[in-house]
Design a protein around this motif. Structure first.
Motif, short mmCIF file in Angstrom:
data_model
loop_
_atom_site.label_atom_id
_atom_site.label_comp_id
_atom_site.label_asym_id
_atom_site.label_seq_id
_atom_site.Cartn_x
_atom_site.Cartn_y
_atom_site.Cartn_z
N VAL A 77 0.63 -1.68 0.46
CA VAL A 77 -0.41 0.33 0.32
C VAL A 77 0.69 1.16 0.13
CG1 VAL A 77 -1.63 0.71 1.88
CG2 VAL A 77 -1.84 -1.14 0.47
N CYS A 78 1.48 1.67 0.34
CA CYS A 78 2.40 2.64 0.86
C CYS A 78 3.57 2.57 -0.49
CB CYS A 78 4.29 2.55 1.83
SG CYS A 78 3.25 2.44 3.69
N LEU A 79 4.03 1.58 -0.91
CA LEU A 79 4.59 1.53 -2.67
C LEU A 79 3.74 2.05 -3.58
CD1 LEU A 79 6.70 -1.77 -1.78
CD2 LEU A 79 7.30 0.67 -2.67
N SER A 80 2.54 1.65 -3.49
CA SER A 80 1.09 1.59 -4.35
C SER A 80 0.67 3.34 -4.44
CB SER A 80 0.28 1.30 -4.25
OG SER A 80 -0.36 -0.05 -3.96
N ASN A 81 1.04 4.05 -3.46
CA ASN A 81 1.16 5.01 -2.79
C ASN A 81 1.98 6.34 -3.22
OD1 ASN A 81 -1.37 6.54 -0.62
ND2 ASN A 81 -0.94 4.23 -0.42
N ARG A 82 2.94 5.47 -3.07
CA ARG A 82 4.48 6.16 -3.30
C ARG A 82 4.52 6.85 -5.11
NH1 ARG A 82 9.84 5.09 -1.56
NH2 ARG A 82 10.26 3.81 -2.96
N TYR A 83 4.24 5.57 -5.45
CA TYR A 83 4.01 5.73 -7.48
C TYR A 83 2.71 6.67 -7.62
CZ TYR A 83 2.00 3.72 -11.82
OH TYR A 83 1.94 4.03 -13.26
N GLU A 84 1.77 6.42 -7.10
CA GLU A 84 0.63 7.73 -7.21
C GLU A 84 1.54 8.72 -7.06
OE1 GLU A 84 -4.03 6.12 -6.41
OE2 GLU A 84 -2.28 5.80 -4.64
N THR A 85 2.17 8.80 -6.65
CA THR A 85 2.48 10.42 -5.81
C THR A 85 3.82 11.54 -6.85
OG1 THR A 85 2.45 10.29 -3.71
CG2 THR A 85 3.66 12.34 -4.68
N GLU A 94 7.11 -3.34 -7.44
CA GLU A 94 7.79 -4.19 -6.28
C GLU A 94 5.79 -4.29 -5.62
OE1 GLU A 94 10.42 -3.46 -2.65
OE2 GLU A 94 10.09 -1.87 -4.28
N ALA A 95 4.62 -3.43 -6.09
CA ALA A 95 3.87 -3.67 -4.98
C ALA A 95 2.92 -4.69 -5.32
CB ALA A 95 3.24 -2.00 -4.96
N SER A 116 -5.92 -8.30 0.48
CA SER A 116 -5.24 -8.88 -0.35
C SER A 116 -5.39 -8.91 -1.47
CB SER A 116 -4.49 -10.22 0.31
OG SER A 116 -3.88 -9.88 1.28
N LEU A 117 -6.85 -9.51 -1.90
CA LEU A 117 -7.07 -9.39 -3.63
C LEU A 117 -7.57 -8.04 -3.75
CD1 LEU A 117 -10.22 -12.30 -3.07
CD2 LEU A 117 -8.29 -12.37 -4.68
N HIS A 118 -8.32 -6.97 -3.08
CA HIS A 118 -8.47 -5.43 -3.47
C HIS A 118 -7.49 -5.29 -3.45
CE1 HIS A 118 -9.79 -1.55 -2.33
NE2 HIS A 118 -10.75 -1.88 -3.10
N ASN A 119 -6.41 -5.13 -2.36
CA ASN A 119 -5.23 -4.25 -3.02
C ASN A 119 -4.44 -4.85 -4.19
OD1 ASN A 119 -5.93 -2.67 -0.42
ND2 ASN A 119 -3.91 -4.23 0.93
N LEU A 120 -4.64 -5.71 -4.42
CA LEU A 120 -4.11 -6.16 -5.76
C LEU A 120 -5.16 -6.31 -7.34
CD1 LEU A 120 -1.62 -7.83 -7.10
CD2 LEU A 120 -2.99 -10.17 -6.61
N ALA A 121 -5.94 -6.27 -6.73
CA ALA A 121 -6.82 -5.68 -7.87
C ALA A 121 -6.73 -4.19 -8.38
CB ALA A 121 -7.78 -6.02 -7.51
N CYS A 122 -6.28 -3.14 -7.05
CA CYS A 122 -6.44 -1.85 -7.50
C CYS A 122 -4.89 -2.03 -7.91
CB CYS A 122 -5.99 -1.29 -6.17
SG CYS A 122 -7.82 -1.55 -5.36
N ASP A 123 -4.36 -2.03 -7.76
CA ASP A 123 -2.61 -1.88 -7.62
C ASP A 123 -2.57 -2.61 -9.82
OD1 ASP A 123 -1.96 -1.11 -5.84
OD2 ASP A 123 -1.16 -3.09 -5.06
N LEU A 124 -2.87 -3.49 -10.16
CA LEU A 124 -3.16 -4.33 -11.34
C LEU A 124 -3.36 -2.78 -12.18
CD1 LEU A 124 -3.27 -8.09 -10.76
CD2 LEU A 124 -2.14 -7.01 -11.36
#
Length: 155
Positions: A77-85, A94-95, A116-124
């Motif tokens: 989640v932190c890496l996803s947020n950093r990617y978005e920023t 990596e996320a 886990s399903l939700h977070n991975l889906a959002c990153d994909l």
């Protein structure tokens, strides 16, 4: 106040030097406080530090530990947020990798599987938006449908 929380958590971490029981919790608690402050104030340094602390915490737990999926998800989640920023593709990759690892540790029936399903889906989905690879969107839809099935009616 989020700065007070970070200060308190820093103090708690100081009481648990490397090698001492309780350091994992102190690292993850401080990382959580930093992440919360990042969400309120938008300081990327807070997010960077949270990522470093979560990496350190992951190094303290064996892969089969019950907290491992939770820790992997938090770091993702932190890496996803950093990617978005910042838009650094490596953070999103990596996320996704961490999200897949977390999902493996959350087999059907595991209480964290839906997260886990939700977070991975959002990153994909984010990667699909960037790269337009339809397989990412198809996988995200499949994961979200599975997550939805795990939720009770009316949730």
């Amino acid at each position: 106040d989020s700065s007070d929380s970070v200060s308190r958590k820093r103090g708690e971490l100081e009481r648990f030097p490397p090698g001492q029981d309780g350091r994992f919790d102190a690292l993850t608690d401080l990382a959580g406080a930093l992440y919360d402050r990042y969400k309120k104030e938008g300081e990327i340094a807070d997010l960077d530090e949270a990522i470093t602390l979560l990496r350190d915490a992951l190094g303290l737990r064996p892969i089969e530990d019950d907290d491992q999926s939770f820790s992997l998800n938090n770091l993702a989640v932190c890496l996803s947020n950093r990617y978005e920023t910042l838009g650094v593709a490596g953070d999103l990759e990596e996320a996704i990798t961490l999200g897949r690892e977390a999902l493996v540790l959350c087999p059907p029936g595991h209480p964290d599987r839906c997260v886990s399903l939700h977070n991975l889906a959002c990153d994909l989905r984010m990667r699909f938006v960037k790269q337009a690879a339809i397989h990412d969107l198809e996988e995200a839809i499949k994961l979200l449908r599975t997550a939805l099935e795990l939720r009770p009616c009316g949730h």
